[in-house]
Design a protein around this motif. Sequence first.
Motif, PDB file in Angstrom:
ATOM      1  N   ARG A   1       0.850  -1.182   0.000  1.00  0.00           N
ATOM      2  CA  ARG A   1       0.000   0.000   0.000  1.00  0.00           C
ATOM      3  C   ARG A   1       0.888   1.236   0.000  1.00  0.00           C
ATOM      4  O   ARG A   1       1.879   1.290   0.726  1.00  0.00           O
ATOM      5  CB  ARG A   1      -0.893  -0.018   1.235  1.00  0.00           C
ATOM      6  CG  ARG A   1      -1.948   1.051   1.274  1.00  0.00           C
ATOM      7  CD  ARG A   1      -3.053   0.666   2.250  1.00  0.00           C
ATOM      8  NE  ARG A   1      -2.496   0.309   3.551  1.00  0.00           N
ATOM      9  CZ  ARG A   1      -2.355   1.158   4.570  1.00  0.00           C
ATOM     10  NH1 ARG A   1      -2.706   2.431   4.420  1.00  0.00           N
ATOM     11  NH2 ARG A   1      -1.872   0.762   5.721  1.00  0.00           N
ATOM     12  N   GLN A   2       0.551   2.209  -0.833  1.00  0.00           N
ATOM     13  CA  GLN A   2       1.404   3.384  -1.018  1.00  0.00           C
ATOM     14  C   GLN A   2       0.794   4.613  -0.347  1.00  0.00           C
ATOM     15  O   GLN A   2      -0.417   4.852  -0.433  1.00  0.00           O
ATOM     16  CB  GLN A   2       1.618   3.661  -2.504  1.00  0.00           C
ATOM     17  CG  GLN A   2       2.666   4.722  -2.783  1.00  0.00           C
ATOM     18  CD  GLN A   2       2.936   4.889  -4.264  1.00  0.00           C
ATOM     19  OE1 GLN A   2       2.127   4.511  -5.088  1.00  0.00           O
ATOM     20  NE2 GLN A   2       4.061   5.453  -4.607  1.00  0.00           N
ATOM     21  N   TYR A   3       1.647   5.375   0.322  1.00  0.00           N
ATOM     22  CA  TYR A   3       1.245   6.661   0.904  1.00  0.00           C
ATOM     23  C   TYR A   3       2.393   7.636   0.687  1.00  0.00           C
ATOM     24  O   TYR A   3       3.228   7.853   1.547  1.00  0.00           O
ATOM     25  CB  TYR A   3       0.926   6.517   2.398  1.00  0.00           C
ATOM     26  CG  TYR A   3       0.322   7.768   2.999  1.00  0.00           C
ATOM     27  CD1 TYR A   3      -1.034   8.037   2.865  1.00  0.00           C
ATOM     28  CD2 TYR A   3       1.106   8.677   3.691  1.00  0.00           C
ATOM     29  CE1 TYR A   3      -1.595   9.178   3.404  1.00  0.00           C
ATOM     30  CE2 TYR A   3       0.562   9.828   4.238  1.00  0.00           C
ATOM     31  CZ  TYR A   3      -0.786  10.073   4.088  1.00  0.00           C
ATOM     32  OH  TYR A   3      -1.342  11.213   4.621  1.00  0.00           O
ATOM     33  N   SER A   4       2.441   8.182  -0.529  1.00  0.00           N
ATOM     34  CA  SER A   4       3.545   9.048  -0.933  1.00  0.00           C
ATOM     35  C   SER A   4       3.055  10.479  -1.096  1.00  0.00           C
ATOM     36  O   SER A   4       1.963  10.725  -1.612  1.00  0.00           O
ATOM     37  CB  SER A   4       4.152   8.557  -2.257  1.00  0.00           C
ATOM     38  OG  SER A   4       4.602   7.220  -2.123  1.00  0.00           O
TER      39      SER A   4
ATOM     40  N   GLY B   1       2.540  -1.922   4.313  1.00  0.00           N
ATOM     41  CA  GLY B   1       2.275  -3.349   4.159  1.00  0.00           C
ATOM     42  C   GLY B   1       1.363  -3.611   2.971  1.00  0.00           C
ATOM     43  O   GLY B   1       0.936  -2.690   2.272  1.00  0.00           O
ATOM     44  N   ILE B   2       1.051  -4.881   2.728  1.00  0.00           N
ATOM     45  CA  ILE B   2       0.189  -5.221   1.601  1.00  0.00           C
ATOM     46  C   ILE B   2      -1.179  -4.576   1.803  1.00  0.00           C
ATOM     47  O   ILE B   2      -1.645  -4.406   2.933  1.00  0.00           O
ATOM     48  CB  ILE B   2       0.060  -6.742   1.425  1.00  0.00           C
ATOM     49  CG1 ILE B   2      -0.532  -7.395   2.670  1.00  0.00           C
ATOM     50  CG2 ILE B   2       1.395  -7.355   1.071  1.00  0.00           C
ATOM     51  CD1 ILE B   2      -0.828  -8.868   2.507  1.00  0.00           C
ATOM     52  N   SER B   3      -1.841  -4.229   0.709  1.00  0.00           N
ATOM     53  CA  SER B   3      -3.069  -3.443   0.780  1.00  0.00           C
ATOM     54  C   SER B   3      -4.266  -4.250   1.283  1.00  0.00           C
ATOM     55  O   SER B   3      -5.214  -3.678   1.811  1.00  0.00           O
ATOM     56  CB  SER B   3      -3.384  -2.856  -0.596  1.00  0.00           C
ATOM     57  OG  SER B   3      -3.672  -3.892  -1.515  1.00  0.00           O
ATOM     58  N   LYS B   4      -4.249  -5.569   1.106  1.00  0.00           N
ATOM     59  CA  LYS B   4      -5.348  -6.462   1.530  1.00  0.00           C
ATOM     60  C   LYS B   4      -6.671  -6.088   0.863  1.00  0.00           C
ATOM     61  O   LYS B   4      -7.741  -6.221   1.448  1.00  0.00           O
ATOM     62  CB  LYS B   4      -5.507  -6.457   3.053  1.00  0.00           C
ATOM     63  CG  LYS B   4      -4.287  -6.991   3.794  1.00  0.00           C
ATOM     64  CD  LYS B   4      -4.529  -7.051   5.284  1.00  0.00           C
ATOM     65  CE  LYS B   4      -3.294  -7.583   6.003  1.00  0.00           C
ATOM     66  NZ  LYS B   4      -3.486  -7.634   7.473  1.00  0.00           N
ATOM     67  N   ARG B   5      -6.600  -5.651  -0.376  1.00  0.00           N
ATOM     68  CA  ARG B   5      -7.811  -5.369  -1.133  1.00  0.00           C
ATOM     69  C   ARG B   5      -8.255  -6.627  -1.882  1.00  0.00           C
ATOM     70  O   ARG B   5      -7.524  -7.594  -1.971  1.00  0.00           O
ATOM     71  CB  ARG B   5      -7.567  -4.237  -2.126  1.00  0.00           C
ATOM     72  CG  ARG B   5      -7.252  -2.905  -1.464  1.00  0.00           C
ATOM     73  CD  ARG B   5      -6.764  -1.907  -2.474  1.00  0.00           C
ATOM     74  NE  ARG B   5      -6.434  -0.620  -1.864  1.00  0.00           N
ATOM     75  CZ  ARG B   5      -5.638   0.278  -2.399  1.00  0.00           C
ATOM     76  NH1 ARG B   5      -5.065   0.049  -3.558  1.00  0.00           N
ATOM     77  NH2 ARG B   5      -5.394   1.424  -1.789  1.00  0.00           N
TER      78      ARG B   5
ATOM     79  N   ARG C   1      17.163 -12.488   4.789  1.00  0.00           N
ATOM     80  CA  ARG C   1      17.036 -11.074   5.111  1.00  0.00           C
ATOM     81  C   ARG C   1      15.710 -10.700   5.754  1.00  0.00           C
ATOM     82  O   ARG C   1      15.618  -9.667   6.398  1.00  0.00           O
ATOM     83  CB  ARG C   1      17.211 -10.244   3.834  1.00  0.00           C
ATOM     84  CG  ARG C   1      18.439 -10.590   3.026  1.00  0.00           C
ATOM     85  CD  ARG C   1      18.671  -9.588   1.913  1.00  0.00           C
ATOM     86  NE  ARG C   1      17.506  -9.405   1.063  1.00  0.00           N
ATOM     87  CZ  ARG C   1      17.244 -10.133  -0.007  1.00  0.00           C
ATOM     88  NH1 ARG C   1      18.060 -11.137  -0.333  1.00  0.00           N
ATOM     89  NH2 ARG C   1      16.175  -9.893  -0.739  1.00  0.00           N
ATOM     90  N   ARG C   2      14.654 -11.504   5.553  1.00  0.00           N
ATOM     91  CA  ARG C   2      13.320 -11.121   5.986  1.00  0.00           C
ATOM     92  C   ARG C   2      12.680 -12.236   6.814  1.00  0.00           C
ATOM     93  O   ARG C   2      13.070 -13.398   6.740  1.00  0.00           O
ATOM     94  CB  ARG C   2      12.424 -10.810   4.785  1.00  0.00           C
ATOM     95  CG  ARG C   2      12.861  -9.588   3.989  1.00  0.00           C
ATOM     96  CD  ARG C   2      12.583  -8.303   4.763  1.00  0.00           C
ATOM     97  NE  ARG C   2      12.855  -7.128   3.956  1.00  0.00           N
ATOM     98  CZ  ARG C   2      14.031  -6.511   3.897  1.00  0.00           C
ATOM     99  NH1 ARG C   2      15.063  -6.986   4.605  1.00  0.00           N
ATOM    100  NH2 ARG C   2      14.196  -5.440   3.146  1.00  0.00           N
ATOM    101  N   HIS C   3      11.644 -11.824   7.587  1.00  0.00           N
ATOM    102  CA  HIS C   3      10.879 -12.786   8.378  1.00  0.00           C
ATOM    103  C   HIS C   3      10.097 -13.717   7.451  1.00  0.00           C
ATOM    104  O   HIS C   3       9.743 -13.349   6.330  1.00  0.00           O
ATOM    105  CB  HIS C   3       9.930 -12.033   9.310  1.00  0.00           C
ATOM    106  CG  HIS C   3       9.310 -12.888  10.362  1.00  0.00           C
ATOM    107  ND1 HIS C   3       8.171 -13.632  10.149  1.00  0.00           N
ATOM    108  CD2 HIS C   3       9.675 -13.127  11.650  1.00  0.00           C
ATOM    109  CE1 HIS C   3       7.846 -14.299  11.245  1.00  0.00           C
ATOM    110  NE2 HIS C   3       8.749 -13.991  12.174  1.00  0.00           N
ATOM    111  N   SER C   4       9.821 -14.922   7.922  1.00  0.00           N
ATOM    112  CA  SER C   4       9.131 -15.907   7.096  1.00  0.00           C
ATOM    113  C   SER C   4       7.734 -15.442   6.691  1.00  0.00           C
ATOM    114  O   SER C   4       7.253 -15.787   5.601  1.00  0.00           O
ATOM    115  CB  SER C   4       9.035 -17.239   7.838  1.00  0.00           C
ATOM    116  OG  SER C   4       8.326 -17.087   9.055  1.00  0.00           O
ATOM    117  N   ASN C   5       7.052 -14.654   7.544  1.00  0.00           N
ATOM    118  CA  ASN C   5       5.729 -14.132   7.171  1.00  0.00           C
ATOM    119  C   ASN C   5       5.817 -13.173   5.992  1.00  0.00           C
ATOM    120  O   ASN C   5       4.962 -13.171   5.105  1.00  0.00           O
ATOM    121  CB  ASN C   5       5.087 -13.426   8.363  1.00  0.00           C
ATOM    122  CG  ASN C   5       4.710 -14.377   9.473  1.00  0.00           C
ATOM    123  OD1 ASN C   5       4.586 -15.574   9.243  1.00  0.00           O
ATOM    124  ND2 ASN C   5       4.542 -13.868  10.679  1.00  0.00           N
ATOM    125  N   VAL C   6       6.855 -12.342   5.990  1.00  0.00           N
ATOM    126  CA  VAL C   6       7.061 -11.411   4.875  1.00  0.00           C
ATOM    127  C   VAL C   6       7.373 -12.186   3.600  1.00  0.00           C
ATOM    128  O   VAL C   6       6.868 -11.869   2.516  1.00  0.00           O
ATOM    129  CB  VAL C   6       8.191 -10.419   5.207  1.00  0.00           C
ATOM    130  CG1 VAL C   6       8.470  -9.497   4.031  1.00  0.00           C
ATOM    131  CG2 VAL C   6       7.849  -9.607   6.443  1.00  0.00           C
TER     132      VAL C   6
END
Length: 341
Positions: free
Chosen positions: A251-254, A263-267, A304-309
């Motif tokens: 999700r973008q907020y620029s 995080g992911i937008s979950k749409r 480099r990242r958590h397993s959930n990511v």
Amino acid sequence: MNNVALVGIDLGKHNFHLHGQDGAGRAVFRKKLSRLQMMRLFGNLPACTVVMEACAGAHFTARELNKLGHVAKLISPQFVRPIVKSNKNDFVDAEAICEAACRPSMRFVAPKTEAQQTLSVLHRMREALVRERTQATNQAHGFLLEFGICLPKGLATMKRLSSTLSEHSLPPQLTQLLMRLHQRFLYLDQQLKELESQLETQVVEDDLGSRLLSMPGVGPITASLLAVKMGDGWQYASSRDFSASLGLVPRQYSTGGRNTLLGISKRGDKHLRRLLVQCARVYLMRLEHQRGALATWARGLLIRRHSNVVACALANKLARIAWAIAVKHTRYEAEPDGLTA
């Protein structure tokens, strides 16, 4: 009304509100009609574009209007809501649908076929049965815990409930009630098995569904739902558009020239998104047995990242792969380790 170019319909159960306009955007008519009257009107109208919100009954109405020679389009309700002027009523909603459809950058929803809608109903029935079976299991666990009996988690414990009850001294009426709950669980479990068997048969016989089964970690349930939601895939400009429609992209907020990704937008369809994440977790569980560029990418990301990511990122990859399989009419083939996924 020979100059009608665009008609917006605010759908209802019994009454339908229509707003018609010409090519210049000027209002031509406003009508409140029953379903039979509406279909009779469109049968007499010259071919035009008809736009509706994608809601209950919209796909059926779109198919019927296409048979009459019109071009039926479905638009997401979230794109219509900001255009509604001041006070809201059904005629204003129909007018807002027309205005939203006139925008050149507007995205439309592809009407589903009867087979796709039937398969979608089958999936929704399965989800309802899963919820009811889980509810029955939780009830049995809760009731027994009140009498000091703690059962292990899992469906296998519920299937052996009758033998468990015989091992403990419980009030006869409670035993009868729990046996009734056990019979309901067995009935729901049998219904689920029959629906899943039907799903497996349909997805193997379907051309796109059988090709989606070649993807790693994807089973009949996910493949059939992907085939229903995606269709031929051409309504999406790219694989990222399809992934974004499922809410799997950030999700973008620029603002002010500063790019901020959240995080992911979950749409979109949360059921399909959840299934893709579960497929990704299954793939990661057997990552040591996987080969190819996708496995190499996943191993590097896990460092480099958590397993959930990583699971969400891999679900995004799977959605893009599914789109490519649908559009290019191919099957999944693992790329060599030297190539990027």
